[in-house]
Structure formats: structure tokens, C-alpha cells
Design a protein around this motif. Structure first.
Motif, mmCIF file in Angstrom:
data_model
loop_
_atom_site.group_PDB
_atom_site.id
_atom_site.type_symbol
_atom_site.label_atom_id
_atom_site.label_comp_id
_atom_site.label_asym_id
_atom_site.label_seq_id
_atom_site.Cartn_x
_atom_site.Cartn_y
_atom_site.Cartn_z
ATOM 1 N N MET A 1 1.379 10.793 -9.918
ATOM 2 C CA MET A 1 0.465 10.863 -11.064
ATOM 3 C C MET A 1 -0.325 12.169 -11.050
ATOM 4 O O MET A 1 -0.485 12.803 -10.013
ATOM 5 C CB MET A 1 -0.486 9.671 -11.035
ATOM 6 N N PRO A 2 -0.853 12.558 -12.229
ATOM 7 C CA PRO A 2 -1.660 13.785 -12.292
ATOM 8 C C PRO A 2 -2.985 13.655 -11.543
ATOM 9 O O PRO A 2 -3.450 12.554 -11.261
ATOM 10 C CB PRO A 2 -1.923 13.970 -13.799
ATOM 11 N N GLY A 3 -3.606 14.790 -11.245
ATOM 12 C CA GLY A 3 -4.838 14.841 -10.461
ATOM 13 C C GLY A 3 -5.982 14.008 -11.011
ATOM 14 O O GLY A 3 -6.634 13.275 -10.258
ATOM 15 N N PRO A 4 -6.287 14.094 -12.317
ATOM 16 C CA PRO A 4 -7.407 13.287 -12.838
ATOM 17 C C PRO A 4 -7.191 11.784 -12.668
ATOM 18 O O PRO A 4 -8.135 11.041 -12.400
ATOM 19 C CB PRO A 4 -7.464 13.664 -14.322
ATOM 20 N N VAL A 5 -5.957 11.353 -12.783
ATOM 21 C CA VAL A 5 -5.665 9.931 -12.608
ATOM 22 C C VAL A 5 -5.897 9.529 -11.157
ATOM 23 O O VAL A 5 -6.471 8.479 -10.864
ATOM 24 C CB VAL A 5 -4.220 9.600 -13.050
ATOM 25 N N LEU B 1 0.819 -1.208 0.000
ATOM 26 C CA LEU B 1 0.000 0.000 0.000
ATOM 27 C C LEU B 1 0.855 1.261 0.000
ATOM 28 O O LEU B 1 0.550 2.238 -0.694
ATOM 29 C CB LEU B 1 -0.950 0.000 1.204
ATOM 30 N N ASP B 2 1.941 1.258 0.793
ATOM 31 C CA ASP B 2 2.862 2.403 0.805
ATOM 32 C C ASP B 2 3.463 2.640 -0.579
ATOM 33 O O ASP B 2 3.540 3.774 -1.059
ATOM 34 C CB ASP B 2 3.990 2.184 1.818
ATOM 35 N N LYS B 3 3.876 1.566 -1.205
ATOM 36 C CA LYS B 3 4.471 1.687 -2.541
ATOM 37 C C LYS B 3 3.447 2.209 -3.545
ATOM 38 O O LYS B 3 3.758 3.057 -4.382
ATOM 39 C CB LYS B 3 5.010 0.331 -2.979
ATOM 40 N N ALA B 4 2.220 1.724 -3.461
ATOM 41 C CA ALA B 4 1.168 2.194 -4.359
ATOM 42 C C ALA B 4 0.865 3.667 -4.120
ATOM 43 O O ALA B 4 0.663 4.430 -5.073
ATOM 44 C CB ALA B 4 -0.086 1.353 -4.174
ATOM 45 N N GLU B 5 0.847 4.089 -2.873
ATOM 46 C CA GLU B 5 0.606 5.495 -2.553
ATOM 47 C C GLU B 5 1.725 6.377 -3.088
ATOM 48 O O GLU B 5 1.467 7.485 -3.578
ATOM 49 C CB GLU B 5 0.461 5.687 -1.036
ATOM 50 N N GLN B 6 2.975 5.907 -3.008
ATOM 51 C CA GLN B 6 4.089 6.682 -3.557
ATOM 52 C C GLN B 6 3.933 6.848 -5.064
ATOM 53 O O GLN B 6 4.139 7.937 -5.610
ATOM 54 C CB GLN B 6 5.420 5.993 -3.270
#
Length: 173
Positions: A123-127, A113-118
Motif C-alpha cells: 500500500m502507499p505511504g499515507p495508507v 499478522l504476516d499476511k497483513a504485513e505483506q
């Protein structure tokens, strides 16, 4: 005037048609050889440019490989904790697999989860908003599945226990 073998008349001041043709071809050949020098220079220049381009491509490839190695080395330091946690031993039974997941699962989930949050932070805002909307949708869709799995597990727990008791009684009898 003397006659040649082919019947043409020749004189000392005149050449035969064959001699004229040969002299024309010799001139053409001389012109061709003279022009070849320019063509050679052109082809050498083109070949030199191609070799320089190839060298530049090879250098770019080397730089890309070095960059990947540096990124892997840097990533390896960060991923050692992940590798330690995700290096699950092969369970010998279903119960042992359940215990391994129970012990290491939360830590592995936290690291992932930490890696995914990083990655999401870059990534840009819409993504980001699309990912969060997807998370909510999956959560809503998975809720009935979770409830159903727990109900089935509870329902199967009693018959499984009865089968175990029968097998133990058979062995002792």
C-alpha cells in the motif's frame, strides 16, 4: 371517349387517376427496395461489429477467469499453512475450546499478522501511516478493556470453583 365505371372519361392516350396512383406507388416501392440494399449493408456491418465486440468481451472474460484460477492456485500454495493452522476442531466444551485456542492461537495470529504485513507493504505511504495510527489508537482504547476482562475473570473464578465443588459433593452424596 369511353366512360369508365366511376364516371371518369378515358382515352387510349390517357390513363385513369387510379392507374396513375398505382404507378406512383410502384415507383416509390421500387425506390424503397433499391435503397434497402444500402441499409442492409449498413446493418450487416453494424451486426458484424457487434459480434466482434461480443467475441472480444467473451475472450476478456475467459482471460479474467483464467487469471483468477492462476491466482487462486498460487494463493492456495501460500495459504495451506494458514488453512492447517486455522482449521480449528469444534470444541465439545468451553475448557476444550480454551485449550484449542491456547495451542493454536499464537501460530494463527502470527500467520495472520504476516499476511497483513505483506498486504500493508504493497500500500502507499499515507495508507500505511493511517493504519499504524489506527493500531495505536485501538491499542490505547483496548487496554482498559483487557484489564477489566482479567479482573472479571479473576473475580468469577472463585464462585465458579465453589459451584463445581458443590456439584461434585452432591453427586458423591
Amino acid at each position: 371517349m369511353a366512360k369508365s365505371k366511376r364516371g371518369a372519361t378515358t382515352s387510349k392516350g390517357h390513363r385513369s387517376r387510379a392507374e396513375d396512383a398505382l404507378s406512383r406507388k410502384a415507383v416509390q416501392h421500387h425506390d424503397f427496395i433499391g435503397e434497402a440494399g444500402k441499409d442492409r449493408e449498413k446493418s450487416r456491418a453494424v451486426e458484424e461489429q457487434r459480434m466482434q465486440h461480443d467475441r472480444a468481451e467473451v475472450e476478456k472474460d475467459v482471460v479474467r477467469e483464467m487469471e483468477q484460477e492462476f491466482e487462486e492456485a498460487a494463493g492456495a500454495r501460500e495459504d495451506t499453512r494458514l488453512a492447517d493452522v486455522l482449521n480449528f476442531p469444534r470444541p465439545k466444551s468451553l475448557r476444550q475450546g480454551y485449550e484449542i485456542l491456547r495451542e493454536r492461537g499464537p501460530a494463527a495470529l502470527e500467520i495472520l499478522l504476516d499476511k497483513a504485513e505483506q498486504r500493508l507493504a504493497d500500500m502507499p505511504g499515507p495508507v500505511k501511516s493511517a493504519v499504524h495510527a489506527g493500531e495505536r489508537a485501538v491499542g490505547l482504547l483496548a487496554a482498559p478493556l483487557r484489564v477489566g476482562v482479567h479482573l472479571i475473570a479473576d473475580a468469577l473464578r472463585t464462585p465458579a470453583q465453589m459451584i463445581r465443588l458443590l456439584l461434585v459433593n452432591r453427586r458423591t452424596a
